[in-house]
Enzyme design. Sequence first.
Site, mmCIF file in Angstrom:
data_model
loop_
_atom_site.group_PDB
_atom_site.id
_atom_site.type_symbol
_atom_site.label_atom_id
_atom_site.label_comp_id
_atom_site.label_asym_id
_atom_site.label_seq_id
_atom_site.Cartn_x
_atom_site.Cartn_y
_atom_site.Cartn_z
ATOM 1 N N ASP A 35 -2.082 4.920 1.417
ATOM 2 C CA ASP A 35 -1.827 4.239 2.773
ATOM 3 C C ASP A 35 -0.676 3.308 2.898
ATOM 4 O O ASP A 35 0.341 3.180 3.629
ATOM 5 C CB ASP A 35 -3.183 3.629 3.121
ATOM 6 C CG ASP A 35 -3.306 3.224 4.587
ATOM 7 O OD1 ASP A 35 -2.513 3.645 5.290
ATOM 8 O OD2 ASP A 35 -4.174 2.485 5.170
ATOM 9 N N THR A 123 -10.312 9.667 -3.445
ATOM 10 C CA THR A 123 -10.687 9.719 -4.844
ATOM 11 C C THR A 123 -9.782 8.632 -5.645
ATOM 12 O O THR A 123 -9.931 8.552 -6.829
ATOM 13 C CB THR A 123 -9.955 11.161 -5.704
ATOM 14 O OG1 THR A 123 -8.519 11.145 -5.334
ATOM 15 C CG2 THR A 123 -10.485 12.274 -4.999
ATOM 16 N N GLY A 124 -9.347 7.621 -4.638
ATOM 17 C CA GLY A 124 -8.506 6.436 -5.366
ATOM 18 C C GLY A 124 -9.432 5.234 -5.351
ATOM 19 O O GLY A 124 -10.843 5.222 -5.610
HETATM 20 N N1 AR6 Z 1 1.344 10.078 -2.813
HETATM 21 C C1 AR6 Z 1 0.367 10.902 -3.021
HETATM 22 N N2 AR6 Z 1 -0.819 10.427 -3.417
HETATM 23 C C2 AR6 Z 1 -0.941 9.147 -3.630
HETATM 24 C C3 AR6 Z 1 0.007 8.354 -3.489
HETATM 25 C C4 AR6 Z 1 1.355 8.840 -3.072
HETATM 26 N N3 AR6 Z 1 2.245 7.805 -2.840
HETATM 27 N N4 AR6 Z 1 -0.545 7.065 -3.911
HETATM 28 C C5 AR6 Z 1 -1.825 7.217 -4.280
HETATM 29 N N5 AR6 Z 1 -2.178 8.281 -4.215
HETATM 30 P P1 AR6 Z 1 -6.295 6.229 -2.275
HETATM 31 P P2 AR6 Z 1 -8.689 6.545 -0.934
HETATM 32 C C6 AR6 Z 1 -3.426 9.196 -4.312
HETATM 33 O O1 AR6 Z 1 -6.619 4.899 -3.249
HETATM 34 O O2 AR6 Z 1 -9.282 6.797 -2.106
HETATM 35 C C7 AR6 Z 1 -6.319 2.345 1.081
HETATM 36 O O3 AR6 Z 1 -6.423 0.806 0.909
HETATM 37 C C8 AR6 Z 1 -4.481 8.405 -5.389
HETATM 38 O O4 AR6 Z 1 -3.950 8.743 -6.756
HETATM 39 O O5 AR6 Z 1 -4.974 5.894 -1.774
HETATM 40 O O6 AR6 Z 1 -9.147 7.509 0.220
HETATM 41 C C9 AR6 Z 1 -6.929 2.708 2.659
HETATM 42 O O7 AR6 Z 1 -6.506 1.578 3.410
HETATM 43 C C10 AR6 Z 1 -5.560 9.099 -5.044
HETATM 44 O O8 AR6 Z 1 -5.831 10.351 -5.924
HETATM 45 O O9 AR6 Z 1 -7.015 6.274 -0.918
HETATM 46 C C11 AR6 Z 1 -8.461 2.742 2.309
HETATM 47 O O10 AR6 Z 1 -8.721 1.170 2.248
HETATM 48 C C12 AR6 Z 1 -5.461 9.442 -3.587
HETATM 49 O O11 AR6 Z 1 -4.179 9.426 -3.260
HETATM 50 C C13 AR6 Z 1 -8.392 3.208 1.019
HETATM 51 O O12 AR6 Z 1 -7.357 2.843 0.228
HETATM 52 C C14 AR6 Z 1 -6.190 8.595 -2.643
HETATM 53 O O13 AR6 Z 1 -6.257 7.402 -2.993
HETATM 54 C C15 AR6 Z 1 -8.761 4.545 0.873
HETATM 55 O O14 AR6 Z 1 -9.254 4.904 -0.379
#
Ligand code: AR6
Length: 173
Positions: A35, A123-124
Amino acid sequence: MKLDIELIKADITKIKADAIVNAANPSLLGGGGVDGAIHRAGGKQILEECIEIRNRQGKCKTGEAVITSAGNLPAKYVIHTVGPVWNGDEKKGSELLANCYKNSLKLAESMNVKIIAIPNISTGIYRFPKELAAEIAVREVGNFQSKIVEKVIFVCFDEENEEIYKRRLKERQ
Ligand code: AR6
């Protein structure tokens, strides 16, 4: 028609698809992880449109999706969906995560999107188990049939997710 599925390990902000999906939070005002990366690279246009959506409909509920343009990104649109925060409730969490994929794909279809790139939602920072999340993602994309959407690109960022997706997609063949 069934969708073509591709898997890559990449930064989703660099992908030139018709739409990329953002793993957002209910505020739609940005955050960390993917995000943060999308809002940073995409510029203020995305945030302005998110604020307009919030003013119109309020927060985005978990499992739902909204769409904005993609500002400075190479994609045309960003579809913002809110994944579930993992709290150990496998049944409810799985249903909500499945809704993220279903609603993002439906919204893509309604906007005439042919190629859509999707990260590993929840998953993050939201700590959803990666194996279960990949099972849901592959199942929902596999079940989605469309005359408009042609291809889904699963964009993995970490090696663990990449390995999980590789195995799951191979098992499907
Ligand atoms: N490109 C592709 N995938 C990515 C990138 C990128 N640039 N950066 C991270 N990922 P997350 P969530 C992957 O934490 O778990 C935010 O603060 C990462 O490795 O981005 O849905 C929002 O505002 C992981 O596999 O999202 C929410 O508050 C995946 O993206 C919260 O985080 C999702 O990780 C959402 O948490």
